[in-house]
Design a protein around this motif. Sequence first.
Motif, PDB file in Angstrom:
ATOM      1  N   ARG A 284       0.819  -1.214   0.000  1.00  0.00           N
ATOM      2  CA  ARG A 284       0.000   0.000   0.000  1.00  0.00           C
ATOM      3  C   ARG A 284       0.855   1.267   0.000  1.00  0.00           C
ATOM      4  N   LYS A 285       2.187   1.097   0.039  1.00  0.00           N
ATOM      5  CA  LYS A 285       3.111   2.225   0.112  1.00  0.00           C
ATOM      6  C   LYS A 285       2.795   3.110   1.318  1.00  0.00           C
ATOM      7  N   SER A 286       2.587   2.446   2.436  1.00  0.00           N
ATOM      8  CA  SER A 286       2.253   3.140   3.673  1.00  0.00           C
ATOM      9  C   SER A 286       3.315   2.867   4.720  1.00  0.00           C
ATOM     10  N   ARG A 287       3.503   3.821   5.623  1.00  0.00           N
ATOM     11  CA  ARG A 287       4.449   3.641   6.726  1.00  0.00           C
ATOM     12  C   ARG A 287       3.774   3.063   7.971  1.00  0.00           C
ATOM     13  N   ILE A 288       2.468   2.891   7.927  1.00  0.00           N
ATOM     14  CA  ILE A 288       1.731   2.371   9.075  1.00  0.00           C
ATOM     15  C   ILE A 288       1.627   0.859   8.971  1.00  0.00           C
ATOM     16  N   LEU A 289       2.143   0.161   9.982  1.00  0.00           N
ATOM     17  CA  LEU A 289       2.096  -1.292  10.025  1.00  0.00           C
ATOM     18  C   LEU A 289       0.816  -1.748  10.721  1.00  0.00           C
ATOM     19  N   LEU A 290       0.198  -2.783  10.170  1.00  0.00           N
ATOM     20  CA  LEU A 290      -0.994  -3.357  10.777  1.00  0.00           C
ATOM     21  C   LEU A 290      -0.595  -4.517  11.687  1.00  0.00           C
ATOM     22  N   GLY A 291      -1.480  -4.838  12.619  1.00  0.00           N
ATOM     23  CA  GLY A 291      -1.210  -5.959  13.500  1.00  0.00           C
ATOM     24  C   GLY A 291      -0.835  -5.519  14.904  1.00  0.00           C
ATOM     25  N   LEU A 292      -0.365  -6.466  15.701  1.00  0.00           N
ATOM     26  CA  LEU A 292      -0.006  -6.194  17.094  1.00  0.00           C
ATOM     27  C   LEU A 292       1.437  -5.692  17.146  1.00  0.00           C
ATOM     28  N   THR A 293       1.629  -4.446  16.770  1.00  0.00           N
ATOM     29  CA  THR A 293       2.962  -3.835  16.805  1.00  0.00           C
ATOM     30  C   THR A 293       3.323  -3.463  18.244  1.00  0.00           C
ATOM     31  N   GLY A 294       4.597  -3.113  18.449  1.00  0.00           N
ATOM     32  CA  GLY A 294       5.070  -2.835  19.800  1.00  0.00           C
ATOM     33  C   GLY A 294       4.342  -1.701  20.486  1.00  0.00           C
ATOM     34  N   ASP A 295       3.992  -0.651  19.735  1.00  0.00           N
ATOM     35  CA  ASP A 295       3.302   0.484  20.345  1.00  0.00           C
ATOM     36  C   ASP A 295       1.909   0.087  20.835  1.00  0.00           C
ATOM     37  N   ILE A 296       1.206  -0.741  20.060  1.00  0.00           N
ATOM     38  CA  ILE A 296      -0.131  -1.177  20.470  1.00  0.00           C
ATOM     39  C   ILE A 296      -0.043  -2.156  21.636  1.00  0.00           C
ATOM     40  N   LEU A 297       0.944  -3.056  21.596  1.00  0.00           N
ATOM     41  CA  LEU A 297       1.109  -4.034  22.680  1.00  0.00           C
ATOM     42  C   LEU A 297       1.402  -3.342  24.004  1.00  0.00           C
ATOM     43  N   SER A 298       2.357  -2.412  24.014  1.00  0.00           N
ATOM     44  CA  SER A 298       2.719  -1.720  25.253  1.00  0.00           C
ATOM     45  C   SER A 298       1.570  -0.854  25.762  1.00  0.00           C
ATOM     46  N   THR A 299       0.816  -0.233  24.842  1.00  0.00           N
ATOM     47  CA  THR A 299      -0.332   0.583  25.256  1.00  0.00           C
ATOM     48  C   THR A 299      -1.433  -0.295  25.839  1.00  0.00           C
ATOM     49  N   LEU A 300      -1.681  -1.441  25.217  1.00  0.00           N
ATOM     50  CA  LEU A 300      -2.694  -2.373  25.707  1.00  0.00           C
ATOM     51  C   LEU A 300      -2.352  -2.860  27.113  1.00  0.00           C
ATOM     52  N   ILE A 301      -1.083  -3.174  27.334  1.00  0.00           N
ATOM     53  CA  ILE A 301      -0.646  -3.614  28.665  1.00  0.00           C
ATOM     54  C   ILE A 301      -0.831  -2.491  29.681  1.00  0.00           C
ATOM     55  N   LEU A 302      -0.437  -1.266  29.329  1.00  0.00           N
ATOM     56  CA  LEU A 302      -0.540  -0.146  30.263  1.00  0.00           C
ATOM     57  C   LEU A 302      -1.995   0.154  30.609  1.00  0.00           C
ATOM     58  N   VAL A 303      -2.880   0.163  29.615  1.00  0.00           N
ATOM     59  CA  VAL A 303      -4.299   0.427  29.872  1.00  0.00           C
ATOM     60  C   VAL A 303      -4.883  -0.642  30.793  1.00  0.00           C
ATOM     61  N   ALA A 304      -4.536  -1.907  30.558  1.00  0.00           N
ATOM     62  CA  ALA A 304      -5.039  -2.992  31.402  1.00  0.00           C
ATOM     63  C   ALA A 304      -4.560  -2.833  32.840  1.00  0.00           C
ATOM     64  N   VAL A 305      -3.299  -2.474  33.016  1.00  0.00           N
ATOM     65  CA  VAL A 305      -2.761  -2.296  34.377  1.00  0.00           C
ATOM     66  C   VAL A 305      -3.427  -1.111  35.070  1.00  0.00           C
ATOM     67  N   VAL A 306      -3.658  -0.025  34.341  1.00  0.00           N
ATOM     68  CA  VAL A 306      -4.327   1.145  34.934  1.00  0.00           C
ATOM     69  C   VAL A 306      -5.744   0.774  35.381  1.00  0.00           C
ATOM     70  N   LEU A 307      -6.480   0.064  34.527  1.00  0.00           N
ATOM     71  CA  LEU A 307      -7.837  -0.353  34.895  1.00  0.00           C
ATOM     72  C   LEU A 307      -7.822  -1.279  36.107  1.00  0.00           C
TER      73      LEU A 307
END
Length: 283
Positions: A193-216
Amino acid sequence: LHSLRRRQRQMCIRDSNTFDDWMEGVNNYIKYKLTFRETLKVCKEGRAGLLAHAIYKYIAAVITFLILKLRPKVKAESVSFLTYILSIPVALIIFYNPLLGATLYLLLEILDSVDGTIARLKNTCNKGGGLLDNGAGALRHTFIPILIFVYYNHLLIAFIIAFLHAVKYRIRWHITSSVGKIKGIGRKIAEKRKSRILLGLTGDILSTLILVAVVLAYLGITIEIPLIPLLNIGGFSIDPILLTGYILVTIFTIFCIADIIRLPKIAFRIYRENVKRAKGLIN
């Protein structure tokens, strides 16, 4: 000036890592004093996840800009090594303060964009730095999530994630040793797609998901899941850490199955290449 910087980044992509190239990159950065806007532009050139491009690369650009203003001669490898050696201490901090550990986990993920930006700015990209960066990512994305689930007594999920990580890295090690560097599905889609955005469970999404879960979990908030979405009929409450574990186990299982499915295709490709090479030698 702009053509010089563009040429430097193009050379960086081709793994230019000679001493003269390194000195040229350092001298040009000090001489021309890149602005924050230019630093941000170079930072966003690298491929990353959706949250990284939307939020975290701006933070990484600020950190990069301040680092290079205070210490213009700092090396990208120094930042990569810092994220590498801090992965284990951050994982251990989770047993004393999981919220702090999850926050530092996200900070390490942001620093992952800093070393790449410095390397592109200074024209010092090289395979050794890339290997160190990949090793740091493997450490933090493996140990920190596992120890989060261990802390919250979800031992089965921690074991399954550890097992799936071991299978994934073992399979990819075999594939890489056979055919060289492989690309994930998200990177292939981004390149197509000539895009710089990667789909899937990338490191930024994984770390954010972990942080949100811990905060909750820290706030004592549970997540309500209806049996029939949109109608709110029935349902049940679930611990956010446990829900995150189920999500990670599902995604990592899909990744492992996808790699296993790719093995026959790669094996037949290697077989055909070897047959063609043998025929060429015979002829």
